[in-house]
Design a protein around this motif. Structure first.
Motif, PDB file in Angstrom:
ATOM      1  N   LEU A 103       0.505   4.191   1.477  1.00  0.00           N
ATOM      2  CA  LEU A 103      -0.631   3.879   2.349  1.00  0.00           C
ATOM      3  C   LEU A 103      -1.166   2.474   2.119  1.00  0.00           C
ATOM      4  N   GLY A 104      -0.997   1.961   0.914  1.00  0.00           N
ATOM      5  CA  GLY A 104      -1.472   0.625   0.580  1.00  0.00           C
ATOM      6  C   GLY A 104      -0.675   0.071  -0.576  1.00  0.00           C
ATOM      7  N   LEU A 105      -0.751  -1.254  -0.727  1.00  0.00           N
ATOM      8  CA  LEU A 105       0.021  -1.903  -1.792  1.00  0.00           C
ATOM      9  C   LEU A 105      -0.683  -3.176  -2.210  1.00  0.00           C
ATOM     10  N   THR A 106      -0.760  -3.410  -3.515  1.00  0.00           N
ATOM     11  CA  THR A 106      -1.313  -4.641  -4.057  1.00  0.00           C
ATOM     12  C   THR A 106      -0.157  -5.495  -4.531  1.00  0.00           C
ATOM     13  N   ARG A 107      -0.030  -6.675  -3.946  1.00  0.00           N
ATOM     14  CA  ARG A 107       1.030  -7.606  -4.334  1.00  0.00           C
ATOM     15  C   ARG A 107       0.400  -8.709  -5.170  1.00  0.00           C
ATOM     16  N   ILE A 117      -3.228  -7.740  -0.446  1.00  0.00           N
ATOM     17  CA  ILE A 117      -3.403  -6.296  -0.343  1.00  0.00           C
ATOM     18  C   ILE A 117      -2.936  -5.910   1.053  1.00  0.00           C
ATOM     19  N   ALA A 118      -2.037  -4.955   1.132  1.00  0.00           N
ATOM     20  CA  ALA A 118      -1.538  -4.485   2.427  1.00  0.00           C
ATOM     21  C   ALA A 118      -1.998  -3.044   2.645  1.00  0.00           C
ATOM     22  N   LEU A 119      -2.451  -2.759   3.852  1.00  0.00           N
ATOM     23  CA  LEU A 119      -2.908  -1.419   4.217  1.00  0.00           C
ATOM     24  C   LEU A 119      -2.132  -0.939   5.429  1.00  0.00           C
ATOM     25  N   ARG A 120      -1.732   0.323   5.394  1.00  0.00           N
ATOM     26  CA  ARG A 120      -1.018   0.898   6.521  1.00  0.00           C
ATOM     27  C   ARG A 120      -2.006   1.262   7.628  1.00  0.00           C
ATOM     28  N   GLN A 178     -11.990   6.256   7.509  1.00  0.00           N
ATOM     29  CA  GLN A 178     -12.465   6.636   6.173  1.00  0.00           C
ATOM     30  C   GLN A 178     -11.336   6.578   5.153  1.00  0.00           C
ATOM     31  N   ALA A 179     -10.162   7.039   5.520  1.00  0.00           N
ATOM     32  CA  ALA A 179      -9.015   6.988   4.612  1.00  0.00           C
ATOM     33  C   ALA A 179      -8.614   5.545   4.329  1.00  0.00           C
ATOM     34  N   MET A 180      -8.716   4.682   5.333  1.00  0.00           N
ATOM     35  CA  MET A 180      -8.363   3.275   5.122  1.00  0.00           C
ATOM     36  C   MET A 180      -9.343   2.598   4.158  1.00  0.00           C
ATOM     37  N   VAL A 181     -10.625   2.958   4.259  1.00  0.00           N
ATOM     38  CA  VAL A 181     -11.617   2.414   3.320  1.00  0.00           C
ATOM     39  C   VAL A 181     -11.265   2.839   1.897  1.00  0.00           C
ATOM     40  N   ILE A 182     -10.960   4.101   1.706  1.00  0.00           N
ATOM     41  CA  ILE A 182     -10.619   4.597   0.367  1.00  0.00           C
ATOM     42  C   ILE A 182      -9.332   3.940  -0.134  1.00  0.00           C
ATOM     43  N   THR A 183      -8.361   3.755   0.746  1.00  0.00           N
ATOM     44  CA  THR A 183      -7.126   3.075   0.339  1.00  0.00           C
ATOM     45  C   THR A 183      -7.416   1.634  -0.054  1.00  0.00           C
ATOM     46  N   ASP A 191      -9.684   7.478  -8.682  1.00  0.00           N
ATOM     47  CA  ASP A 191     -11.020   7.872  -9.098  1.00  0.00           C
ATOM     48  C   ASP A 191     -12.034   6.784  -8.751  1.00  0.00           C
ATOM     49  N   PHE A 192     -11.689   5.539  -9.027  1.00  0.00           N
ATOM     50  CA  PHE A 192     -12.549   4.400  -8.702  1.00  0.00           C
ATOM     51  C   PHE A 192     -12.854   4.381  -7.201  1.00  0.00           C
ATOM     52  N   ALA A 193     -11.822   4.525  -6.377  1.00  0.00           N
ATOM     53  CA  ALA A 193     -11.996   4.474  -4.927  1.00  0.00           C
ATOM     54  C   ALA A 193     -12.946   5.563  -4.451  1.00  0.00           C
TER      55      ALA A 193
END
Length: 124
Positions: free
Chosen positions: A51-55, A61-64, A70-75, A104-106
């Motif tokens: 769903l997401g990736l930190t390069r 930061i890439a988000l699908r 709401q899911a995108m915010v958490i990702t 947990d942080f998210a």
């Protein structure tokens, strides 16, 4: 006489879902400028869809895109946690633990912002 247009071709940019406030394109995390990209498909180093990736190599930061807002915010918060960890030099050598900490942080930050008026933090 024929006129030639000098207009550039539009790039095929992908946009995140509509929201009350614009989705970030850049974030400053511990003094570093990170780009935020929105992509139709993201794969990790193993080729698995995520769903997401930190390069960390190019501070991206890439988000699908196929997530509900709401899911995108958490990702995004999850990926920010990975970026913070990298910026602070805190290495976790257990991938499962690193993912659990980011998740947990998210959830905690999302809950904090969603359920409290924390504008006061911006003025400090």
């Amino acid at each position: 006489m024929r006129r030639y247009s000098r207009r550039r071709k539009k790039e095929n940019k992908m946009s995140p879902p509509k929201a009350k406030y614009p989705w970030p394109k850049k974030l400053k995390i511990r003094g570093r400028d990170w780009r935020v990209l929105y992509e139709n498909e993201i794969k990790d180093d193993d080729g698995d869809a995520v769903l997401g990736l930190t390069r960390k190599t190019d501070l991206t930061i890439a988000l699908r895109l196929d997530q509900v807002p709401q899911a995108m915010v958490i990702t995004l918060l999850h990926e920010i946690r990975h970026a913070l960890q990298d910026a602070c030099g805190f290495a976790v050598f257990n991938e499962g633990l690193e993912e659990a900490l980011a998740e947990d942080f998210a959830g905690c930050v999302f809950d904090l912002y969603k359920n409290n008026d924390i504008r006061w933090i911006k003025n400090k």
